[in-house]
Design a protein around this motif. Structure first.
Motif, short mmCIF file in Angstrom:
data_model
loop_
_atom_site.label_atom_id
_atom_site.label_comp_id
_atom_site.label_asym_id
_atom_site.label_seq_id
_atom_site.Cartn_x
_atom_site.Cartn_y
_atom_site.Cartn_z
N LEU A 114 50.22 35.81 30.93
CA LEU A 114 49.43 34.70 31.45
C LEU A 114 49.25 34.82 32.96
O LEU A 114 48.16 34.58 33.49
N ILE A 115 50.31 35.23 33.67
CA ILE A 115 50.18 35.42 35.12
C ILE A 115 49.18 36.54 35.39
O ILE A 115 48.32 36.44 36.28
N MET A 116 49.28 37.60 34.60
CA MET A 116 48.37 38.74 34.75
C MET A 116 46.91 38.31 34.56
O MET A 116 46.03 38.71 35.31
N SER A 117 46.67 37.45 33.54
CA SER A 117 45.28 37.04 33.29
C SER A 117 44.82 36.08 34.39
O SER A 117 43.62 36.00 34.68
N SER A 118 45.78 35.39 35.03
CA SER A 118 45.43 34.57 36.19
C SER A 118 44.98 35.46 37.32
O SER A 118 44.05 35.13 38.07
N VAL A 119 45.65 36.61 37.47
CA VAL A 119 45.29 37.53 38.54
C VAL A 119 43.89 38.09 38.33
O VAL A 119 43.06 38.10 39.24
N THR A 120 43.58 38.52 37.08
CA THR A 120 42.23 39.05 36.84
C THR A 120 41.18 37.96 37.06
O THR A 120 40.09 38.24 37.54
N MET A 121 41.55 36.69 36.74
CA MET A 121 40.62 35.59 36.98
C MET A 121 40.33 35.42 38.46
O MET A 121 39.17 35.29 38.88
N VAL A 122 41.37 35.46 39.27
CA VAL A 122 41.16 35.25 40.71
C VAL A 122 40.42 36.45 41.30
O VAL A 122 39.62 36.31 42.23
N LEU A 123 40.62 37.63 40.71
CA LEU A 123 39.84 38.79 41.15
C LEU A 123 38.36 38.62 40.79
O LEU A 123 37.48 39.02 41.56
N ALA A 124 38.10 38.01 39.62
CA ALA A 124 36.71 37.73 39.23
C ALA A 124 36.07 36.76 40.21
O ALA A 124 34.92 36.93 40.62
N VAL A 125 36.83 35.72 40.61
CA VAL A 125 36.31 34.75 41.58
C VAL A 125 35.99 35.45 42.90
O VAL A 125 34.94 35.23 43.51
N ASP A 126 36.90 36.34 43.31
CA ASP A 126 36.72 37.08 44.56
C ASP A 126 35.48 37.97 44.49
O ASP A 126 34.66 38.01 45.41
N ALA A 127 35.31 38.65 43.33
CA ALA A 127 34.12 39.49 43.15
C ALA A 127 32.86 38.63 43.18
O ALA A 127 31.81 39.05 43.68
N GLY A 128 32.96 37.40 42.64
CA GLY A 128 31.84 36.48 42.66
C GLY A 128 31.42 36.11 44.08
O GLY A 128 30.24 36.02 44.40
N HIS A 129 32.43 35.91 44.94
CA HIS A 129 32.11 35.60 46.34
C HIS A 129 31.34 36.73 46.99
O HIS A 129 30.52 36.51 47.86
N GLN A 134 28.21 41.53 40.51
CA GLN A 134 28.12 41.13 39.10
C GLN A 134 28.97 42.00 38.17
O GLN A 134 29.66 41.50 37.29
N LYS A 135 28.92 43.32 38.40
CA LYS A 135 29.64 44.24 37.50
C LYS A 135 31.14 43.95 37.49
O LYS A 135 31.78 43.93 36.45
N LYS A 136 31.69 43.72 38.68
CA LYS A 136 33.14 43.47 38.77
C LYS A 136 33.49 42.12 38.14
O LYS A 136 34.53 42.00 37.49
N VAL A 137 32.63 41.11 38.33
CA VAL A 137 32.90 39.81 37.71
C VAL A 137 32.98 39.98 36.20
O VAL A 137 33.89 39.47 35.54
N ILE A 138 32.03 40.75 35.63
CA ILE A 138 32.01 40.98 34.18
C ILE A 138 33.32 41.61 33.74
O ILE A 138 33.99 41.13 32.82
N LEU A 139 33.74 42.68 34.44
CA LEU A 139 34.96 43.39 34.06
C LEU A 139 36.18 42.46 34.10
O LEU A 139 36.94 42.36 33.12
N TYR A 140 36.33 41.74 35.20
CA TYR A 140 37.54 40.92 35.35
C TYR A 140 37.54 39.72 34.40
O TYR A 140 38.59 39.33 33.88
N MET A 141 36.34 39.12 34.17
CA MET A 141 36.28 38.03 33.20
C MET A 141 36.69 38.52 31.82
O MET A 141 37.42 37.85 31.08
N PHE A 142 36.23 39.73 31.48
CA PHE A 142 36.57 40.31 30.18
C PHE A 142 38.09 40.47 30.05
O PHE A 142 38.68 40.07 29.05
N LEU A 143 38.73 41.03 31.07
CA LEU A 143 40.18 41.22 31.02
C LEU A 143 40.90 39.88 30.90
O LEU A 143 41.90 39.74 30.19
N THR A 144 40.37 38.85 31.60
CA THR A 144 40.98 37.52 31.52
C THR A 144 40.95 37.00 30.09
O THR A 144 41.94 36.46 29.58
N ILE A 145 39.79 37.17 29.44
CA ILE A 145 39.64 36.68 28.06
C ILE A 145 40.63 37.41 27.14
O ILE A 145 41.28 36.79 26.29
#
Lengths: 332, 126
Positions: free
Chosen positions: A89-104, A108-119
């Protein structure tokens, strides 16, 4: 409007369009939701604390209940699997925050990758929780329920590394099967439209017969002694208690009774981890929706990935709650 | 970049070069704390089993480590560190106050009910 005193600042401060808290409407509402949801979970955990303080000398010891790890059958490994779930769960939190960072950074490509890992992380967690529930409901030793609603567990002293240790023994290992005609009552026979849940594998008499045939067996009560262990009754006391007070066989756990001890223990386990699991599940669903929006380029066209940030807040909150559930259910 | 991130943790003891680096740093910190909790939970050192303020020292350690973890999740993963002080206080003070209040009342009452069962003629097991 005639009576209004014009000061020249009203256009700025009261005219709308400004953000005194420096956050958008959507993000603020997510924070409000999180605060109220945090209070709901605190209500659950505080009620758990209340019940535990009420029966502080007879509460089940979590280390003895949650000892299972998938694929490692029969080994006692307390905490290992829950620690793994926490880490996921902590790991998926990390990929989520990386997705947010990529969003900033509008990547787009990185957001897709990190969102996928979070799911994926969320799905593994929900699956693990389902397995944990199944193991908990099934139970592994079985116990006897007394007239007063207490639980008597069975075991014997064995020598491990030169020390006498109390080892639990399962009902199936000593109960002696007897002739009996008690069958499960179904809707179709006898009283119409009356039915009952499945019967335990053994009857109380079978357990008593098996207990008398095995002179090494002793009974363990729920009461915690000064060394922090459950009290074990002497052999003669065990036989006496079993015959005088045993009224039912308990296998595994349900909302009324469980083989681990106080019924409230299982009730809170189901409610708290269940409510949390429901949050993880809905978090995964929301994540999937946002994930497809990202793929379709909705936020790329909108020019802002703030939606990912909002769903990220929710996802981190789920992680935050788990940190507390982990401590109060499995550690303390 | 729309947001400026604060890149220090532990009161400036560790400074990170980028936001991504900070995220991995916080992950390492949280993993270490969880590992310490699990090791303590499995071995339960006898020296930490004495009661202090009504609870074992070990349990106090667990609760403090949990709050530390909660702090880093909120501050760095939920970006509370980058929000305005007013928003931060609105969320944190409200929740902390109400939760402390609730816990105090319920645990106090739970302890009282235990005493009633323990010392008076009212018994659960009748």
């Amino acid at each position: 409007m005639d009576t209004t005193v014009t000061t020249g600042t009203e256009g700025k401060t009261w005219g709308g369009g400004n953000q005194p808290l420096g956050a958008s409407y959507g993000k603020l509402m997510m924070w409000f939701f999180i605060v109220s949801d945090a209070l709901t979970f605190s209500g659950f955990l505080a009620a758990y604390g209340f019940s535990r303080f009420k029966f502080i000398d007879a509460w089940p010891i979590a280390d003895e209940v949650f000892t299972h790890v998938p694929f490692l059958h029969g080994q006692e490994l307390p905490m290992i699997y829950v620690a793994f779930m926490t880490f996921i769960l902590i790991m998926s939190s990390v990929t989520m925050v990386l997705a947010v960072d990529a969003g900033h950074n509008m990547n787009q490509k990185k957001v897709i990758l990190y969102m996928f890992l979070t799911i994926i992380g969320g799905a593994i967690f929900v699956g693990s929780q389902a397995w944990e529930w199944a193991t908990f409901i099934k139970g592994d030793y079985g116990a006897i329920e007394t007239k007063g609603g207490n639980i008597l567990q069975f075991g014997q002293y064995v020598e491990v590394d030169g020390q006498e240790k109390f080892k639990r023994v399962a009902l199936a290992d000593f109960a002696i099967a007897q002739e009996g005609d008690r069958v499960r009552h179904e809707r179709k026979n006898g009283l119409w439209f009356q039915s009952e849940g499945s019967l335990p594998t053994y009857t109380v008499n079978e357990v008593i017969a098996g207990f008398e045939a095995n002179p090494d067996l002793q009974i363990r009560t729920q009461i915690i002694n000064e060394e922090g262990e459950k009290t074990v009754l002497s052999r003669s006391e065990s036989v006496k208690q079993l015959k005088a007070n045993g009224v039912g066989v308990v296998e595994g756990a349900n909302l009324r009774v469980n083989e681990y001890g106080s019924p409230l223990f299982a009730d809170f386990f189901f409610f708290i981890t269940g409510f949390h699991g429901f949050h993880v599940f809905s978090g995964v669903v929301i994540n999937i929706i946002i994930f497809f929006n990202v793929i379709l380029g909705t936020y790329e066209r909108r020019g802002s990935y703030e939606m990912v940030e909002k769903v990220g807040l929710y996802w981190h909150f789920v992680d935050l709650v788990w940190v507390f559930v982990f401590t109060f259910f499995y550690l303390v | 970049m729309a947001h400026a991130h604060k890149l220090e943790i532990l009161r400036g003891l560790i400074k990170f070069k980028s936001n991504t680096q900070k995220i991995w740093g916080v992950l390492i910190l949280l993993s270490i704390i969880t590992a310490v909790e699990v090791v303590l939970g499995i071995y339960k050192p006898a020296s930490l089993m004495q009661p202090v303020l009504g609870m074992k020292i070990l349990n106090w350690i667990f609760i403090i480590l949990t709050i530390v973890k909660a702090y880093y999740i909120t501050w760095d993963f939920m970006h509370m560190r980058d929000e305005k002080a007013s928003l931060r206080r609105m969320v944190v003070w409200t929740a902390v106050f109400l939760i402390c209040y609730l816990i105090f009342i319920l645990l106090q009452e739970g302890g009282y009910v235990f005493d009633v069962y323990e010392t008076t003629f009212i018994k659960r097991d009748f």
